[in-house]
Write a protein that holds these residues in place. Structure first.
Motif, PDB file in Angstrom:
ATOM      1  N   ALA A  11      66.114 -38.689 136.991  1.00 57.55           N
ATOM      2  CA  ALA A  11      67.085 -39.153 135.992  1.00 57.55           C
ATOM      3  C   ALA A  11      68.424 -38.459 136.194  1.00 57.55           C
ATOM      4  N   VAL A  12      69.481 -39.198 135.929  1.00 64.68           N
ATOM      5  CA  VAL A  12      70.824 -38.616 135.913  1.00 64.68           C
ATOM      6  C   VAL A  12      71.205 -38.344 134.456  1.00 64.68           C
ATOM      7  N   SER A  37      75.935 -44.097 132.353  1.00 63.31           N
ATOM      8  CA  SER A  37      74.714 -43.299 132.153  1.00 63.31           C
ATOM      9  C   SER A  37      75.106 -42.150 131.238  1.00 63.31           C
ATOM     10  N   ARG A  80      78.903 -38.357 129.050  1.00 65.75           N
ATOM     11  CA  ARG A  80      79.269 -37.300 128.094  1.00 65.75           C
ATOM     12  C   ARG A  80      79.712 -36.026 128.828  1.00 65.75           C
ATOM     13  N   GLN A  97      71.032 -45.555 138.516  1.00 66.13           N
ATOM     14  CA  GLN A  97      69.631 -45.632 138.083  1.00 66.13           C
ATOM     15  C   GLN A  97      68.888 -46.579 139.038  1.00 66.13           C
ATOM     16  N   TYR A 139      66.288 -48.321 138.603  1.00 62.29           N
ATOM     17  CA  TYR A 139      65.831 -49.589 137.999  1.00 62.29           C
ATOM     18  C   TYR A 139      66.929 -50.643 137.953  1.00 62.29           C
ATOM     19  N   GLU A 157      69.517 -32.750 132.006  1.00 60.47           N
ATOM     20  CA  GLU A 157      69.721 -32.943 130.563  1.00 60.47           C
ATOM     21  C   GLU A 157      71.217 -32.834 130.227  1.00 60.47           C
ATOM     22  N   SER A 158      71.779 -33.981 129.885  1.00 58.11           N
ATOM     23  CA  SER A 158      73.229 -34.053 129.677  1.00 58.11           C
ATOM     24  C   SER A 158      73.728 -33.112 128.581  1.00 58.11           C
TER      25      SER A 158
HETATM   26  N1  LIG Z   1      67.668 -36.805 128.025  1.00 51.63           N
HETATM   27  C1  LIG Z   1      68.213 -37.078 129.334  1.00 51.63           C
HETATM   28  C2  LIG Z   1      68.016 -38.540 129.646  1.00 51.63           C
HETATM   29  C3  LIG Z   1      68.283 -38.834 131.103  1.00 51.63           C
HETATM   30  C4  LIG Z   1      68.068 -40.299 131.411  1.00 51.63           C
HETATM   31  O1  LIG Z   1      67.161 -40.954 130.869  1.00 51.63           O
HETATM   32  N2  LIG Z   1      68.932 -40.826 132.280  1.00 51.63           N
HETATM   33  C5  LIG Z   1      68.854 -42.240 132.638  1.00 51.63           C
HETATM   34  C6  LIG Z   1      70.255 -42.826 132.727  1.00 51.63           C
HETATM   35  S1  LIG Z   1      71.159 -42.674 131.230  1.00 51.63           S
HETATM   36  C7  LIG Z   1      68.222 -42.366 134.011  1.00 51.63           C
HETATM   37  O2  LIG Z   1      68.633 -41.711 134.923  1.00 51.63           O
HETATM   38  N3  LIG Z   1      67.222 -43.220 134.148  1.00 51.63           N
HETATM   39  C8  LIG Z   1      66.636 -43.480 135.429  1.00 51.63           C
HETATM   40  C9  LIG Z   1      65.256 -43.986 135.294  1.00 51.63           C
HETATM   41  O3  LIG Z   1      64.711 -43.947 134.188  1.00 51.63           O
HETATM   42  O4  LIG Z   1      64.712 -44.404 136.304  1.00 51.63           O
HETATM   43  C10 LIG Z   1      69.696 -36.674 129.342  1.00 51.63           C
HETATM   44  O5  LIG Z   1      70.337 -36.706 128.288  1.00 51.63           O
HETATM   45  O6  LIG Z   1      70.211 -36.314 130.401  1.00 51.63           O
END
Ligand SMILES: N[C@@H](CCC(=O)N[C@@H](CS)C(=O)NCC(=O)O)C(=O)O
Length: 215
Positions: free
Chosen positions: A62-63, A10, A14, A33, A35, A75-76
């Motif tokens: 979101a992680v 994920s 970074r 995640q 999903y 936000e990473s």
């Molecule tokens: N812009 C956010 C994006 C975060 C994101 O989309 N994380 C994904 C994993 S890389 C997530 O947790 N998705 C879970 C979901 O959409 O259900 C960041 O850079 O942290």
């Protein structure tokens, strides 16, 4: 000690890479995640982005999430900028001018590089035989890659002529373009820079753990 919630597969990668680079002690709590699970709400499901306990911390579901004392941030890229500012050292901006450049490349990475690179990776992974779809996605990356090529032809790294948080942030989105073999070869300065970033022991350590994690 700060705690990072997320999995290696994920954008938490970074943050883990930066923490290793900077020698920051950070606990990593796996949150997958939702999903990726057959039923994220099942009683035996592992902690995931749809778990109520996690949603209380991350309304976006979101992680990654970083908790440091009372501070909880998402936000990473923001997490990396926070870690760089808090712990300092050569990977952090040295002054206001460098900070402006680090922010510039952070925003460029998130707004110009990431959407196109992610679309390309997803297109290739979803339909490896769909050359036209991948061509269309690759075309959208041409301009951002040309911008990076011009910058990295004149500078060894993104900011300050040394490896910094800006390289971690940018390399982690440029690498998505590797999904299309040969694409980055057309941008030799980007290719050489990405290889140099990924040859670093901290990246290698992060990547080994990422590869060891179930896909
Ligand atoms: N812009 C956010 C994006 C975060 C994101 O989309 N994380 C994904 C994993 S890389 C997530 O947790 N998705 C879970 C979901 O959409 O259900 C960041 O850079 O942290």
């Amino acid at each position: 000690m700060p705690t990072l919630y997320g999995v290696y597969r994920s954008r938490a990668a970074r943050n883990i890479w930066l923490a290793l680079e900077m020698g920051i002690e950070m606990e990593v709590v796996p949150v997958i995640q939702g999903y990726r699970l057959p039923d994220p709400h099942a009683s035996g499901a592992p902690l995931n982005t749809q778990s109520p306990d996690f949603l209380a911390m991350s309304p976006a579901g979101a992680v990654p999430i970083l908790r440091d004392g009372d501070l909880v941030i998402s936000e990473s890229v923001a997490i990396n900028l926070y870690l760089a500012r808090k712990y300092g050292g050569p990977l952090a901006p040295a002054d206001l001018e460098e900070e402006a450049q680090v922010l510039q490349w952070a925003f460029y990475g998130m707004t110009a590089v990431e959407p196109a690179a992610l679309a390309l990776m997803q297109a290739v992974m979803a339909s490896p035989a769909d050359v036209a779809g991948a061509d269309a996605a690759a075309a959208k990356l041409a301009r951002p890659l040309a911008v990076l090529q011009a910058h990295l032809s004149a500078h060894p790294y993104m900011v300050g002529d040394r490896f910094t948080v800006a390289d971690v942030n940018t390399a982690e989105v440029v690498r998505y373009a590797r999904a299309r073999p040969g694409l980055i070869d057309a941008y030799p300065a980007v290719d050489a820079w990405l290889k140099a970033c990924q040859a670093r022991p901290a990246f290698q350590a992060m990547w080994a753990k990422r590869e060891a994690e179930p896909a």
